[in-house]
Design a protein around this motif. Structure first.
Motif, PDB file in Angstrom:
ATOM      1  N   GLU A  58       0.931  -1.162  -0.140  1.00 13.17           N
ATOM      2  CA  GLU A  58      -0.053   0.079   0.054  1.00 13.17           C
ATOM      3  C   GLU A  58       0.806   1.262  -0.082  1.00 13.17           C
ATOM      4  N   TRP A  59       2.105   1.421   0.856  1.00 17.84           N
ATOM      5  CA  TRP A  59       2.753   2.536   0.778  1.00 17.84           C
ATOM      6  C   TRP A  59       3.288   2.767  -0.664  1.00 17.84           C
ATOM      7  N   ARG A  60       3.777   1.729  -1.294  1.00 17.72           N
ATOM      8  CA  ARG A  60       4.301   1.860  -2.628  1.00 17.72           C
ATOM      9  C   ARG A  60       3.213   2.588  -3.650  1.00 17.72           C
ATOM     10  N   LEU A  61       1.855   1.997  -3.695  1.00 20.76           N
ATOM     11  CA  LEU A  61       0.772   2.586  -4.274  1.00 20.76           C
ATOM     12  C   LEU A  61       0.415   3.847  -4.021  1.00 20.76           C
ATOM     13  N   ASP A  62       0.679   4.253  -2.698  1.00 20.53           N
ATOM     14  CA  ASP A  62       0.613   5.804  -2.183  1.00 20.53           C
ATOM     15  C   ASP A  62      -0.957   6.116  -2.710  1.00 20.53           C
ATOM     16  N   ARG A  63      -1.885   5.361  -2.665  1.00 17.86           N
ATOM     17  CA  ARG A  63      -3.253   5.830  -2.914  1.00 17.86           C
ATOM     18  C   ARG A  63      -3.951   6.479  -1.612  1.00 17.86           C
ATOM     19  N   TYR A  64      -3.672   5.813  -0.465  1.00 15.72           N
ATOM     20  CA  TYR A  64      -4.370   6.221   0.656  1.00 15.72           C
ATOM     21  C   TYR A  64      -3.573   7.369   1.640  1.00 15.72           C
TER      22      TYR A  64
END
Length: 90
Positions: A58-64
């Motif tokens: 999730e950190w890599r996607l940085d969407r949230y």
């Protein structure tokens, strides 16, 4: 529930636990782009290890972004609690 939120809840629930300390250190390292000893992840139980992997994804996607900021805030607080010598004047 997203990994960012799960990690935040785990850290808030028991900030002095080894899992909370490891996840907090991971979050602080990710945000500050500093090294993190991956061997620390192997000390986690299986569920917390899986949470750490999901957190990395999730950190890599940085969407949230909002969830990430809340988690970072809690992680920095735990990191500061672990280092009392850094806050006391010399």
């Amino acid at each position: 529930m997203r990994a960012l939120k799960k990690a935040r809840k785990l850290i808030e629930k028991s900030p002095a636990s080894p899992a909370a300390e490891t996840l907090s250190s991971l979050v602080v390292a990710l945000e500050s782009e500093t090294p993190f000893a991956l061997a620390e992840l192997y000390k986690l139980d299986y569920d917390d290890f899986q949470l750490a992997l999901e957190l990395l994804t999730e950190w890599r996607l940085d969407r949230y972004y909002t969830s990430k900021l809340r988690l970072l805030d809690v992680s920095v607080q735990v990191d500061e609690m672990r280092r009392p010598e850094a806050t006391t004047p010399a």
